[in-house]
Design an enzyme around this catalytic site. Structure first.
Site, PDB file in Angstrom:
ATOM      1  N   SER A 165      -0.363  -1.860   5.513  1.00 38.08           N
ATOM      2  CA  SER A 165      -1.649  -1.593   6.167  1.00 38.08           C
ATOM      3  C   SER A 165      -2.572  -0.654   5.394  1.00 38.08           C
ATOM      4  O   SER A 165      -3.327   0.110   5.994  1.00 38.08           O
ATOM      5  CB  SER A 165      -1.428  -1.094   7.599  1.00 38.08           C
ATOM      6  OG  SER A 165      -0.821  -2.124   8.373  1.00 38.08           O
ATOM      7  N   ASN A 204      -0.964  -7.882  -3.301  1.00 37.13           N
ATOM      8  CA  ASN A 204       0.039  -8.905  -2.993  1.00 37.13           C
ATOM      9  C   ASN A 204      -0.628  -9.963  -2.109  1.00 37.13           C
ATOM     10  O   ASN A 204      -0.821  -9.738  -0.920  1.00 37.13           O
ATOM     11  CB  ASN A 204       1.232  -8.242  -2.274  1.00 37.13           C
ATOM     12  CG  ASN A 204       2.259  -9.259  -1.808  1.00 37.13           C
ATOM     13  OD1 ASN A 204       2.230 -10.421  -2.229  1.00 37.13           O
ATOM     14  ND2 ASN A 204       3.170  -8.832  -0.947  1.00 37.13           N
ATOM     15  N   GLY A 215       1.213  -5.341   7.723  1.00 39.07           N
ATOM     16  CA  GLY A 215       0.376  -6.277   8.477  1.00 39.07           C
ATOM     17  C   GLY A 215       0.119  -5.869   9.923  1.00 39.07           C
ATOM     18  O   GLY A 215      -0.356  -6.677  10.712  1.00 39.07           O
TER      19      GLY A 215
HETATM   20  P1  PGA Z   1      -0.333  -5.360   4.323  1.00 36.32           P
HETATM   21  O1  PGA Z   1       0.887  -5.933   3.438  1.00 36.32           O
HETATM   22  O2  PGA Z   1      -1.194  -4.536   3.394  1.00 36.32           O
HETATM   23  O3  PGA Z   1      -1.054  -6.594   4.804  1.00 36.32           O
HETATM   24  O4  PGA Z   1       0.247  -4.550   5.397  1.00 36.32           O
HETATM   25  C1  PGA Z   1       1.526  -5.135   2.472  1.00 36.32           C
HETATM   26  C2  PGA Z   1       2.672  -5.893   1.840  1.00 36.32           C
HETATM   27  O5  PGA Z   1       3.385  -6.622   2.528  1.00 36.32           O
HETATM   28  O6  PGA Z   1       2.904  -5.780   0.627  1.00 36.32           O
END
Ligand code: PGA
Length: 272
Positions: free
Chosen positions: A232, A31, A193
């Site tokens: 994450s 994503n 995130g």
């Molecule tokens: P992240 O985002 O891997 O940066 O935590 C995952 C997401 O929001 O799909």
């Protein structure tokens, strides 16, 4: 038959052929959110095409809308698939700024992300809107990836099961048995995130719960719906999370922006 239908058929045949691997299968979804440029997209996809992706892994890319056509051009007849990060619940008409499911299908998309927590919290995607978007995607032959997840407060208060059930029930009310044609992504909001992930036993318990809910909604077929984990995910933790029961893949934000870390993840999942 239109060209895009032929492409879809070819892709499905290749997938059916390769699907008989006997290995646990994972969807590895990237994503990209509101990141990348035309140049970096071309570079990323060019490199990804040179990467050997074993048959038990399904790479799915969610680029920003304006770059979908680059993927369409570069991934013709490729096993790598892609989708829109969102979709309109309406079919067509005076909806400035929206992108319809038919347009995504026109761009060769296979998937549409639905109800990502950022859509829910920043853009007012209510459970009803989310259900409408899932229905619109299914109507045009796209596979909705329905994102669900609880906040930290809800997790701490022990209310996460109710929250997840409420989010899934709302979609089920809109699409019923067609739930079996979806993918679900469990993304605890507090893990997105932040670099923090739930304990593996918590992931196992929550995925088991979601799996059970899908079974109650749509019987044995409901239990075949892949449930991805998101929040994450990094090369450092991918193998641990992959070992958890009922994890059918990953929805990866930050670590999917860099081709090295995305291909590292694919590589780590390729090892026996
Ligand atoms: P992240 O985002 O891997 O940066 O935590 C995952 C997401 O929001 O799909």
């Amino acid at each position: 038959m239109e060209r895009k239908d032929i492409e879809k058929l070819v892709r499905e045949r290749i997938e059916a052929e390769l699907g008989r691997t006997g290995r646990r299968e994972y969807i590895v979804a990237a994503n990209w959110k509101m990141n990348m440029s035309a140049k970096s997209v071309r570079r990323f996809i060019g490199r990804l095409r040179e990467t050997e992706i074993p048959a038990h892994l399904k790479a799915v890319i969610f680029p920003p809308f304006p770059y979908l056509h680059i993927l369409q051009d570069m991934l013709r007849y490729d096993r790598i698939t892609y989708g829109g990060q969102d979709v309109a619940k309406e079919e067509s008409g005076a909806y400035t700024g929206e992108v319809s499911a038919a347009m995504l299908a026109d761009c060769g998309c296979t998937y549409a992300l639905i109800g990502h927590s950022e859509r829910r919290s920043y853009y007012g995607d209510t459970p009803r809107i989310t259900a409408g978007k899932a229905a619109a995607a299914l109507d045009k032959g796209l596979t909705p990836v329905i994102c669900i997840g609880e906040s930290l407060e809800e997790r701490r208060a022990g209310r996460y099961r109710d929250v997840l059930k409420g989010q899934l029930d709302a979609v089920y009310a809109g699409i019923g048995e067609r739930m079996t044609g979806c993918v679900v992504a469990y993304e605890p909001v507090w893990a997105i995130g932040t670099g923090v992930i739930p304990g593996l036993s918590d992931i196992e318990e929550t995925h088991g719960y979601i799996h059970g809910l899908l079974g109650t909604m749509a019987g044995n077929e409901g239990k075949t719906v892949p449930v991805l984990y998101g929040g994450s995910v990094k090369p450092d933790n991918i193998r641990d999370i992959a070992s958890v029961r009922h994890v059918g893949g990953f929805l990866i934000g930050g670590a999917s922006l860099d081709i090295e870390s995305y291909t590292d993840i694919l590589g780590l999942l390729s090892e026996g």
